[in-house]
Structures are given as C-alpha cells and as structure tokens.
Design an enzyme around this catalytic site. Sequence first.
Site, PDB file in Angstrom:
ATOM      1  N   CYS A 212      14.173  10.575   6.985  1.00  0.00           N
ATOM      2  CA  CYS A 212      13.946  10.170   8.378  1.00  0.00           C
ATOM      3  C   CYS A 212      15.205  10.283   9.212  1.00  0.00           C
ATOM      4  CB  CYS A 212      13.391   8.752   8.432  1.00  0.00           C
ATOM      5  SG  CYS A 212      14.450   7.572   7.597  1.00  0.00           S
TER       6      CYS A 212
ATOM      7  N   LYS B 298       0.883  -1.174   0.000  1.00  0.00           N
ATOM      8  CA  LYS B 298       0.000   0.000   0.000  1.00  0.00           C
ATOM      9  C   LYS B 298       0.921   1.225   0.000  1.00  0.00           C
ATOM     10  CE  LYS B 298      -1.936   3.020   1.922  1.00  0.00           C
ATOM     11  NZ  LYS B 298      -1.603   4.407   1.526  1.00  0.00           N
TER      12      LYS B 298
ATOM     13  N   GLU C 167       9.349   1.378  11.284  1.00  0.00           N
ATOM     14  CA  GLU C 167      10.411   2.370  11.036  1.00  0.00           C
ATOM     15  C   GLU C 167       9.734   3.731  11.065  1.00  0.00           C
ATOM     16  OE1 GLU C 167      12.893   1.243   7.707  1.00  0.00           O
ATOM     17  OE2 GLU C 167      13.650  -0.380   8.950  1.00  0.00           O
TER      18      GLU C 167
ATOM     19  N   GLU D 230       9.508  16.522  14.879  1.00  0.00           N
ATOM     20  CA  GLU D 230      10.027  16.258  13.534  1.00  0.00           C
ATOM     21  C   GLU D 230       9.381  17.230  12.541  1.00  0.00           C
ATOM     22  OE1 GLU D 230       8.821  12.579  11.578  1.00  0.00           O
ATOM     23  OE2 GLU D 230      10.903  12.261  10.977  1.00  0.00           O
TER      24      GLU D 230
END
Length: 498
Positions: free
Chosen positions: A291, A182, A257, A390
């Site tokens: 990331c 997906k 993750e 973040e």
Amino acid sequence: MTSPYKYDIQPAQHFIDGEFCDGVAGKTFDTINPTTNETITTVAEGFAEDIDRAVQAAHRAFHEGPWHDMSAKDRANLMIAIADGIEKHGDELAYIETLDTGLPITQARGQASRAAANFRFFAEMATRMTGETYPVDNAFLNYSVRKPVGVAGLITPWNTPLMLATWKIAPALSTGNTVVLKPAEWSPLTATRLAAILRDAGVPKGAFNIVHGFGETAGASLVSHPDVQLISFTGETTTGQEIMRNGAATLKRFSMELGGKSPVIVFADADLDRALDAVVFGLFSLNGERCTAGSRLFIERSIQTEFEARLRERIAKIRVGDPFDPKTEVGALIHREHCSRVKSYIEIGQQEGAEVAVGGQTPDSLARGNFVAPTLFVNANNDMRIAQEEIFGPVLVCIPFDTEEEALKQANNVKYGLAAYVWTNDLARAHRVSNAIESGMVWVNSQNVRDLRTPFGGLKWSGIGREGGHYSFEFYTELKTIHVSMGTTPIPKFGMGE
Ligand code: NAD
C-alpha cells in the site's frame, strides 16, 4: 498420495469459540497457488450464520469467563506467548504465506518476524496504558480511563496477510477486546495457522475467532452485525466506502487503511546511489503489492537521463521467478485476475503515450503463474491513469519536474495521500516539502522503515484514522470519564415548593 508441500496443509476451516469447524452451509472454495495456478486446498465459505456464531462467541467471551476477568498483565503475557509461538513456527508461517500469496520467501520470513514483533510491541504498550486526571481544587477529582470497546471486526486484504492481521489482532486483544477476523479470500492460510498458535498460547475460547469467506457475504455480515462495535478495515478505497455505508445503521466505529499512489521526489542534490536503491526496493519489494509503494517517481530534470538509465539497468536485473528460491526478488502476483488487471495497466499506459523502458511482458518460462516482469514507464505525465490509479503491482511510473513547486503540485495532484518519500540533502527543503506534501506519512532520505510507535495511516482517499503506538488505543478503547465529588458541591434543590 504424499503431500507436495514441506508442511502439512489442511483445508482451512473457520475458528469459532476455540474450535476449528466447517461452515453452517457446508460450502467451500479453493485457494490457489499463484505460482502454478493449482489448487492448494479448500477453504470453508462463511455466511451470515457463521458470522453470527462467531460474534456470539466473541460477545460471550467479552462479557463473561476467563477473558473478561483477565488482568492487563496476564493479557500482555499471553501476547508474548503468541509472539513466541509465531517465532517458533516462523519458517512454517513464511512457507505457507509464500505458497498462498507468491511473496518471495525471504520477504515472507521478514513478514513473519514482524508479525511476532507486533504482538511483543502491543503487549508492552498495553501495560503502559494510562488515563488522565482533572483535579478541580478540593471539589472534584475527575479522571479518564480506557476500556475495551467490545467485539472487534477485523477485515484484512490479501497483501502481506499475516503481518496485517497481527497489526490489528495484537492491539485489539491486548486492550481486552474480543475479535472476529475475516481474512481475504485470496490468502486465507496463514490466518488459519495463526488461530492454532493463539489457541496453543492459551487464548481463551471465544476471544479470537476467524470466519473465512467473501466480502459481499461474510464481510458484509460482520459489518452489519449489531453486536460488533468496531470495524478495522484494510483494503481498497471503494470497499471502504461500501463498508462505511453498510455499518452506518449500527453506528460502527471505523478505522480505514485504504489505497495509495505514493510519490517519491528525487532532487538533484540527493545521494543518488541511496535514492536509487530505495526507489527500486520501495516499489518492487513485496511484488509491488504494497500500500505504501512509491509508485510515482518525480525526478528533477537535470538528473533525469542519468537516473532513468541507472533505473533501467537495475530494474532489468531484478530476479523474477519461483518465490521459494531465496534469490528471487519478485515472485508471482496474488491471483490471475489481479495479474490481468496489472497487465491491463501496462497496455493503458502505452495507449496513453507513455513508453515501457523495461519489462512489460511475462517471461515465457513463467507463463503458468501470475508473473509480471518489473516494469518502468518513462515519458509519462501525472495526468495519465497509470500515474493516478493504484496498480498494486511491479510497475513504476517516472515523471520529470523542473522546480520544487512543480514537484509538489504534481505529487499532491492525486486523490490518495498515504505515504511520500523525499530525497534531498537540502535540510530546509526536506522539511518544507515534507510539510507541504499531502500524505499521512513522509520518509526523508529513506525507504519505508516502520517505527511501530508512530501513527500509521493516510489522508484523502487513503483512509481515516491512525493505528500504531498509542494511536491504536484511541481506536480499540473507549475513553470513559469518571467525576468524583470530594466535598459539598452545591446541588440546586428542585421540588422544594416555596
Ligand atoms: P479489497 O478491498 O478487495 O478486500 C479487502 C477485504 O475486504 C477482503 O477481506 C474482502 O473480502 C473484504 N470485503 C470486500 N467487500 C466487502 C464488503 N462489502 N464488506 C465487508 N468486507 C468486504 O482489497 P484487496 O484487494 O484485498 O487489497 C488490496 C488493497 O488494500 C489495495 O487498495 C491496498 O492499497 C490496500 N491496502 C492498504 C493498506 C493501508 O494500510 N492503507 C495496507 C495494505 C493494503
């Protein structure tokens, strides 16, 4: 009308049981070019029915047919054929990635090469997969073997979507699982092109499937499907939490993750020229949408003034603009919504009392697209939201420190723990700081340079589990232990009466 694109861009359909197809509900959504905010094409919108069709196809392919019967060596050869296919169409894949994500073309080319490398690497690794033996004198020979788990649900984010999808597809398929992917709704195009490459390489029908759509519908249906054995997820921490809740009822195995807010610690004794290069590249490459970006820079106070001055100069000169221009270093951010979020952090930082030393604005000439000028915050502290949350864009926050202890305390004072970067020429300190820093990965005197054999992943809010090297096999395989009696092990006799 002639197409404005260099390559043929077709509406993105699902790929189920070896065929491209529309969704059962017949609905679509648009994918948008981040550089112009114009629609590129439509994307099939998947729901529970589409996920079910894809899972059923994957389930069949896992239990019967050519995929089920294929030897590990043949699977490895197939992975190599896929890598060849990606390389053959590397320019096209890079073009589509840049069109769909705003990633500078030179960097998108690098990501396409890495996508091929992922398949080559896991092709080789999978043929070396071994088990262990546990001999018990002459009584037993016990041994373990690795078996594929079943249908793997792979859910990927919009940043470097091709590379991240292949990072999951390659180990999942090379170990004999079947896959339902997906992809992220904001960057669906390279996954679709990849499906044709897998088909043309000879992947049997049903072994690899794609269902497009949104997280709350298509993604959530994949997570809760009873015939999906594992979910490998890369994305935001809060999404990971939701997925774990939704997968609990069907006892999913998870690899998570998640987000990051990785520190870079630069000590005064470091090679400051190299540290400067790495700090600038480590945050502003991939548009800052990375990331493992080193987004919190801790700088020893004795070199703060000089290092910040050099940073200002370099960041101000970063070339922002058309991602198809090979000179561009920072392109357009993925989506208008994300761009507004990044800009809101620039406002938040100023309200918190930090100072924008460079950037902060969208260049007027680029107002059509989702551009944010590379931004440096100084006079910041580690408690500010810009240092704790973040941002996932081209925004670097610089914070001074006086002692090693203080640097470590600040670096660790964050909920994330993905990557960290340490710059010093003091050998003992390099090891000491690396050892004490709370992150899944540390680079010493380097930017993020991946070695595919090493475990990749984070701790704290940055994730659960490791992928990469043989660690991927721990996730994508079941370890089965077989116990074989070689003799006459005493068997207690029940039911013998007296
Ligand atoms: P996201 O969490 O919004 O979406 C990721 C994927 O999850 C998308 O495909 C989305 O459709 C799907 N999703 C959303 N809700 C879902 C649900 N309820 N059930 C199932 N699927 C659902 O993340 P994003 O904004 O696409 O990506 C950026 C994030 O990814 C950042 O936080 C970044 O740090 C993280 N990331 C982490 C790594 C790593 O290796 N640790 C690598 C790349 C990106």
